[in-house]
Scaffold this active site. Structure first.
Site, PDB file in Angstrom:
ATOM      1  N   LYS A   1       0.828  -1.217   0.000  1.00  0.00           N
ATOM      2  CA  LYS A   1       0.000   0.000   0.000  1.00  0.00           C
ATOM      3  C   LYS A   1       0.858   1.260   0.000  1.00  0.00           C
ATOM      4  CE  LYS A   1      -4.458  -1.611   1.534  1.00  0.00           C
ATOM      5  NZ  LYS A   1      -5.587  -1.474   2.467  1.00  0.00           N
TER       6      LYS A   1
ATOM      7  N   LYS B   1      -4.284 -11.113  -6.634  1.00  0.00           N
ATOM      8  CA  LYS B   1      -5.591 -11.383  -6.024  1.00  0.00           C
ATOM      9  C   LYS B   1      -6.648 -10.416  -6.563  1.00  0.00           C
ATOM     10  CE  LYS B   1      -5.935  -8.410  -2.079  1.00  0.00           C
ATOM     11  NZ  LYS B   1      -6.352  -8.030  -0.798  1.00  0.00           N
TER      12      LYS B   1
ATOM     13  N   LYS C   1     -11.007  -5.216  -4.356  1.00  0.00           N
ATOM     14  CA  LYS C   1     -12.025  -4.175  -4.557  1.00  0.00           C
ATOM     15  C   LYS C   1     -11.419  -2.813  -4.827  1.00  0.00           C
ATOM     16  CE  LYS C   1     -13.352  -4.601   0.316  1.00  0.00           C
ATOM     17  NZ  LYS C   1     -12.192  -4.351   1.157  1.00  0.00           N
TER      18      LYS C   1
HETATM   19  P1  TYM Z   1     -10.610  -6.662   3.276  1.00  0.00           P
HETATM   20  O1  TYM Z   1     -11.741  -5.705   3.394  1.00  0.00           O
HETATM   21  O2  TYM Z   1      -9.491  -6.330   2.383  1.00  0.00           O
HETATM   22  O3  TYM Z   1     -11.161  -8.074   2.840  1.00  0.00           O
HETATM   23  C1  TYM Z   1     -12.230  -8.702   3.530  1.00  0.00           C
HETATM   24  C2  TYM Z   1     -12.016 -10.202   3.584  1.00  0.00           C
HETATM   25  O4  TYM Z   1     -11.988 -10.755   2.276  1.00  0.00           O
HETATM   26  C3  TYM Z   1     -10.790 -11.506   2.095  1.00  0.00           C
HETATM   27  N1  TYM Z   1     -10.380 -11.358   0.704  1.00  0.00           N
HETATM   28  C4  TYM Z   1     -10.185 -12.377  -0.145  1.00  0.00           C
HETATM   29  N2  TYM Z   1     -10.258 -13.715   0.025  1.00  0.00           N
HETATM   30  C5  TYM Z   1      -9.993 -14.486  -1.049  1.00  0.00           C
HETATM   31  N3  TYM Z   1      -9.664 -13.990  -2.272  1.00  0.00           N
HETATM   32  C6  TYM Z   1      -9.578 -12.663  -2.474  1.00  0.00           C
HETATM   33  N4  TYM Z   1      -9.264 -12.173  -3.671  1.00  0.00           N
HETATM   34  C7  TYM Z   1      -9.842 -11.792  -1.382  1.00  0.00           C
HETATM   35  N5  TYM Z   1      -9.833 -10.443  -1.247  1.00  0.00           N
HETATM   36  C8  TYM Z   1     -10.157 -10.203   0.034  1.00  0.00           C
HETATM   37  C9  TYM Z   1      -9.788 -10.871   3.041  1.00  0.00           C
HETATM   38  O5  TYM Z   1      -8.746 -11.755   3.344  1.00  0.00           O
HETATM   39  C10 TYM Z   1     -10.670 -10.571   4.226  1.00  0.00           C
HETATM   40  O6  TYM Z   1     -10.859 -11.734   5.013  1.00  0.00           O
HETATM   41  N6  TYM Z   1      -8.060  -5.821   7.475  1.00  0.00           N
HETATM   42  C11 TYM Z   1      -9.193  -6.528   6.916  1.00  0.00           C
HETATM   43  C12 TYM Z   1     -10.492  -6.171   7.607  1.00  0.00           C
HETATM   44  C13 TYM Z   1     -10.447  -6.335   9.077  1.00  0.00           C
HETATM   45  C14 TYM Z   1     -10.424  -7.565   9.792  1.00  0.00           C
HETATM   46  C15 TYM Z   1     -10.375  -7.184  11.174  1.00  0.00           C
HETATM   47  C16 TYM Z   1     -10.421  -8.901   9.418  1.00  0.00           C
HETATM   48  C17 TYM Z   1     -10.418  -5.329   9.985  1.00  0.00           C
HETATM   49  N7  TYM Z   1     -10.380  -5.854  11.251  1.00  0.00           N
HETATM   50  C18 TYM Z   1     -10.326  -8.163  12.165  1.00  0.00           C
HETATM   51  C19 TYM Z   1     -10.381  -9.865  10.416  1.00  0.00           C
HETATM   52  C20 TYM Z   1     -10.330  -9.492  11.782  1.00  0.00           C
HETATM   53  C21 TYM Z   1      -9.320  -6.160   5.447  1.00  0.00           C
HETATM   54  O7  TYM Z   1      -8.867  -5.153   5.012  1.00  0.00           O
HETATM   55  O8  TYM Z   1     -10.071  -7.010   4.725  1.00  0.00           O
END
Ligand code: TYM
Length: 333
Positions: free
Chosen positions: A116, A198, A201
């Site tokens: 990032k 990957k 979004k």
């Molecule tokens: P975020 O918003 O980027 O993604 C949300 C969840 O989706 C999963 N994910 C994927 N899994 C498989 N293939 C993909 N292409 C893919 N893209 C995203 C991510 O691994 C995630 O599980 N930091 C986290 C949000 C968060 C969080 C937490 C998660 C904040 N606090 C506490 C767990 C526990 C995030 O940015 O996810």
């Protein structure tokens, strides 16, 4: 703690920072519904989104939309605590304390921070660096046992474990040390345009399928999905990442093993594979979108649900926070 058969606690979150994708759904959201016997909390990680510049009106809209998506995907808001991270001040409060038990060196090794920082070179803010500590505080506040996430978040769950263990080592058993839950087959759904990366979004719209995409958009995007030139339908993520990604999506949504999916597709062309994936994705998303439309139409009910659940979350979070304040020596009245 009081009784021997304490129910497991499951915690996870998604950032309302863009259109929620099929990767989010297959890698995370879908798995949130698997924990019937546990106490589950799923937050809308709005504080995390501020590490990258957001349009305020868009952020508000996306946060409500993500809440409706959670429910539409099958999470019952009476059983699961679905709430907005910023509505529970304990997240930011614990993050401050945990900052003082986290090293600059370990944060600078986080691959997401490095990625990032490159992507947003004009805005490498302290929040971006500190992001994993806020995430650790999300998880540790609720004495979480299990964290269902995609593989890109594995490193963040690991640093959370390190912080918890370090803190427990000094003050006794304050935090439950959580385990990630990452089923291998669906840990990383790939981009339609660059299947070595990957699906994300924050990438351009044509590289992902959004949960709320219309059928014609789903078909169009999948038709354009990058494959390869050997023409054979075979699961081999190393040499055939595009085709393998499509096969993964198909086998998961059809609830088949990879072997079954590959043999059903044997001898067909990539056009037929893309058509089959389109049908499976549309069949999965249509009922979700119907429920979504009903839920988002009643904003008052959605807000009431979020308010109720933020209170439930705060009641739990406060217990951990109070314990932490006491342990570290903050003056109590
Ligand atoms: P975020 O918003 O980027 O993604 C949300 C969840 O989706 C999963 N994910 C994927 N899994 C498989 N293939 C993909 N292409 C893919 N893209 C995203 C991510 O691994 C995630 O599980 N930091 C986290 C949000 C968060 C969080 C937490 C998660 C904040 N606090 C506490 C767990 C526990 C995030 O940015 O996810």
């Amino acid at each position: 703690m009081e009784n021997a058969e304490k129910r497991k606690v499951v915690f996870s979150g998604i950032q309302p920072s863009g259109n929620i994708t099929l990767g989010n759904y297959i890698g995370a959201l879908r798995n949130f519904t698997l924990f019937d016997d546990a106490d589950c909390l799923y937050c809308l990680a709005d504080l995390h989104t501020l590490t990258v510049r957001q349009n305020p009106a868009e952020l508000r809209r996306r946060t409500a939309s993500l809440a409706a998506i959670y429910v539409a995907c099958g999470l019952d808001p009476d059983k699961n605590i679905i709430y907005c991270q910023s509505h529970v001040p304990a997240h930011a409060e614990l993050a401050w304390i945990l900052n003082c038990y986290t090293y600059m060196g370990e944060l600078s090794r986080m691959t997401q921070f490095k990625d990032k920082s490159q992507k947003h070179a004009d805005n490498i803010n302290a929040g971006l660096f500190d992001y994993p500590v806020l995430m650790a505080s999300d998880i540790l506040l609720y004495q979480t046992d299990i964290v269902p996430v995609g593989v890109d978040q594995k490193q963040h769950v690991e640093i959370c474990r390190d912080i918890a263990q370090r803190f427990n080592g000094i003050y006794g058993d304050v935090f439950t040390v959580p385990e990630p839950y990452i089923p291998k087959a669906t840990a990383k759904i790939m981009s339609l345009a660059e299947p070595e990366r990957k699906m994300s979004k924050s990438d351009p719209e044509d590289t992902y399928i959004a949960i709320l995409d219309k059928p014609e958009d789903i078909r169009r995007k999948l038709k354009r999905a990058v494959t390869d030139s050997d023409g054979e339908i075979r699961f081999d993520p190393e040499t055939k990442p595009g085709v393998s990604n499509l096969l993964t999506i198909l086998s998961v949504l059809k609830k088949e093993t990879m072997k079954e999916t590959v043999s059903a597709m044997q001898g067909l062309g990539y056009g037929a594979l893309k058509e089959a994936v389109s049908e499976a994705v549309i069949a999965e998303l249509t009922p979700i979108q119907q429920r979504y439309n009903e839920i988002i139409a009643d904003k008052d009910a959605l807000n009431a649900m979020l308010g109720r659940n933020a209170e439930r979350a705060y009641a739990l979070a406060r217990r951990t926070l109070r314990k932490v304040y006491k342990k570290v020596g903050l003056y109590q009245l």
